[in-house]
Write a protein that holds these residues in place. Structure first.
Motif, PDB file in Angstrom:
ATOM      1  N   UNK A  10     -18.453  -2.167   1.526  1.00 33.27           N
ATOM      2  CA  UNK A  10     -17.894  -3.492   1.809  1.00 33.27           C
ATOM      3  C   UNK A  10     -18.437  -4.574   0.884  1.00 33.27           C
ATOM      4  N   UNK A  11     -19.626  -4.336   0.345  1.00 33.54           N
ATOM      5  CA  UNK A  11     -20.230  -5.399  -0.492  1.00 33.54           C
ATOM      6  C   UNK A  11     -21.201  -4.779  -1.488  1.00 33.54           C
ATOM      7  N   UNK A  12     -21.773  -5.636  -2.323  1.00 32.92           N
ATOM      8  CA  UNK A  12     -22.827  -5.203  -3.245  1.00 32.92           C
ATOM      9  C   UNK A  12     -22.361  -4.133  -4.231  1.00 32.92           C
ATOM     10  N   UNK A  13     -23.256  -3.197  -4.487  1.00 28.01           N
ATOM     11  CA  UNK A  13     -23.005  -2.147  -5.477  1.00 28.01           C
ATOM     12  C   UNK A  13     -21.857  -1.237  -5.017  1.00 28.01           C
ATOM     13  N   UNK A  14     -21.802  -0.952  -3.720  1.00 27.22           N
ATOM     14  CA  UNK A  14     -20.748  -0.083  -3.182  1.00 27.22           C
ATOM     15  C   UNK A  14     -19.367  -0.675  -3.436  1.00 27.22           C
ATOM     16  N   UNK A  15     -19.232  -1.973  -3.156  1.00 24.53           N
ATOM     17  CA  UNK A  15     -17.945  -2.644  -3.420  1.00 24.53           C
ATOM     18  C   UNK A  15     -17.589  -2.535  -4.898  1.00 24.53           C
ATOM     19  N   UNK A  16     -18.583  -2.742  -5.753  1.00 22.04           N
ATOM     20  CA  UNK A  16     -18.306  -2.733  -7.197  1.00 22.04           C
ATOM     21  C   UNK A  16     -17.898  -1.337  -7.689  1.00 22.04           C
ATOM     22  N   UNK A  17     -18.468  -0.284  -7.067  1.00 18.04           N
ATOM     23  CA  UNK A  17     -17.997   1.075  -7.398  1.00 18.04           C
ATOM     24  C   UNK A  17     -16.500   1.177  -7.078  1.00 18.04           C
ATOM     25  N   UNK A  18     -16.110   0.706  -5.901  1.00 14.99           N
ATOM     26  CA  UNK A  18     -14.688   0.768  -5.515  1.00 14.99           C
ATOM     27  C   UNK A  18     -13.853  -0.031  -6.507  1.00 14.99           C
ATOM     28  N   UNK A  19     -14.315  -1.227  -6.816  1.00 13.49           N
ATOM     29  CA  UNK A  19     -13.578  -2.109  -7.721  1.00 13.49           C
ATOM     30  C   UNK A  19     -13.340  -1.442  -9.080  1.00 13.49           C
ATOM     31  N   UNK A  20     -14.411  -0.907  -9.680  1.00 15.95           N
ATOM     32  CA  UNK A  20     -14.258  -0.338 -11.030  1.00 15.95           C
ATOM     33  C   UNK A  20     -13.490   0.991 -10.997  1.00 15.95           C
ATOM     34  N   UNK A  21     -13.747   1.803  -9.986  1.00 10.84           N
ATOM     35  CA  UNK A  21     -13.067   3.108  -9.947  1.00 10.84           C
ATOM     36  C   UNK A  21     -11.583   2.975  -9.621  1.00 10.84           C
ATOM     37  N   UNK A  22     -11.239   2.016  -8.768  1.00  7.83           N
ATOM     38  CA  UNK A  22      -9.832   1.891  -8.373  1.00  7.83           C
ATOM     39  C   UNK A  22      -9.016   1.121  -9.409  1.00  7.83           C
ATOM     40  N   UNK A  23      -9.694   0.531 -10.399  1.00  8.37           N
ATOM     41  CA  UNK A  23      -8.959  -0.152 -11.478  1.00  8.37           C
ATOM     42  C   UNK A  23      -8.108   0.866 -12.238  1.00  8.37           C
ATOM     43  N   UNK A  24      -8.522   2.122 -12.189  1.00  6.50           N
ATOM     44  CA  UNK A  24      -7.724   3.206 -12.773  1.00  6.50           C
ATOM     45  C   UNK A  24      -6.791   3.730 -11.678  1.00  6.50           C
TER      46      UNK A  24
END
Ligand SMILES: NC(=O)c1ccc[n+]([C@@H]2O[C@H](COP(=O)([O-])OP(=O)(O)OC[C@H]3O[C@@H](n4cnc5c(N)ncnc54)[C@H](OP(=O)(O)O)[C@@H]3O)[C@@H](O)[C@H]2O)c1
Length: 264
Positions: A10-24
């Motif tokens: 939901x936040x922090x590093x975990x959110x950013x993993x989702x953000x970068x991985x789902x950009x593809x």
């Protein structure tokens, strides 16, 4: 379609993993969150390839439900599990193991850290293993920290954050146990430290700032050129570079976002 499940998303590093991985859009990303009602950042992403699923990693029933959802949407497989969810008791982070005001509080912090950062991770891995066995990447990444490294502790003389550091040192062994067991099946188990990352959601209190400055001061014992925290964007980009280049020969490794034992 490569599939990823990330805990604590939901936040922090975990959110950013989702953000970068789902950009593809070729990836399918499962964002496991403790409470869907507070997962606003994920909802605002509005990506069709992101599936938000509620799962507290100390609740096996919820984890099994999450695994069933992943199975339903992928046809019973998962490529990457990223054990990102983690716990740190921020109020008492600045204490040493012998400076707690009560034995009960020390026991509580040790057990809470162990329960989430070690026991929760083991159950998460066990519950997702059947899906990972059917995946192509067969990769399990667990977020650890340089604070769980013995040499870093001695080199920096960082004597605080005991319960957290102890639990992360323990999860490095969890990583090694699974790696040794599943290497022959082509699995990669990686414990990775993300660096010191600014994941704050509000301005720090005076006490938190004092603790952070004290920690940075200690880090400079081991890393004299260290300037301060990096962003989640930088940390996750560097971690993904490491994750994408490791092979089964590296399984069991405990390394940093830089791909080595340089923690900061
Ligand atoms: N930030 C750093 O500098 C740093 C350095 C070294 C290692 N790490 C490690 O990197 C990981 C992510 O750190 P972060 O800074 O992004 O942490 P964070 O901002 O504190 O976020 C932690 C995440 O874990 C979730 N979480 C906590 N307990 C959980 C549980 N029982 N079940 C499921 N989810 C749970 C939280 O959920 P809620 O949103 O519901 O609270 C939150 O989404 C952690 O494992 C941490 O130990 C971070």
């Amino acid at each position: 379609m490569p599939s990823y499940a990330i805990t604590g998303a939901a936040r922090g590093i975990g959110f950013e993993f989702v953000n970068q991985l789902s950009a593809d859009s070729g990836n399918i990303v499962f964002a496991l969150v403790r409470n869907e009602a507070t997962a606003n950042k994920l909802k605002e992403l509005g990506r069709h390839n992101v599936h938000i699923i509620e799962a507290d990693i100390t609740n096996n029933k919820a984890l099994k439900y999450a695994a069933a959802e992943v199975s339903r949407l992928t046809g019973n497989s998962l490529d990457y599990l990223i054990n990102n969810a983690g716990f740190v008791e921020s109020e008492r982070e600045g204490l040493t193991l012998d400076s707690y005001s009560s034995e009960e509080l020390l026991t509580k912090d040790l057990l809470d850290s162990f329960n989430i950062n070690v026991v929760g991770i083991i159950h998460t891995i066990n519950i997702f293993l059947p899906l990972l066995k059917n995946g192509k990447a067969k990769t399990v990444v667990t977020l650890s920290t340089g604070l769980g490294d013995l040499d870093m502790t001695m080199g920096s003389e960082l004597i605080t954050s005991g319960p957290y550091s102890i639990s992360k040192a323990a999860v490095n062994m969890v990583n090694a146990k699974y790696a040794a067991q599943y290497k022959s099946e082509g699995f990669i188990f990686l414990a990775i430290s993300p660096g010191l990352v600014d994941t704050s959601t509000r301005a720090p209190t005076e006490k938190e700032l004092e603790q952070l400055m004290a920690m940075i001061g200690k880090f400079r014992n081991a890393y004299p050129d260290f300037t301060g925290p990096i962003t989640p964007e930088t940390s996750v980009r560097m971690q993904l570079e490491v994750i994408n280049r490791i092979t089964v020969n590296d399984t069991g490794a405990f390394i940093s976002h830089k791909g080595n034992k340089e923690w900061l």
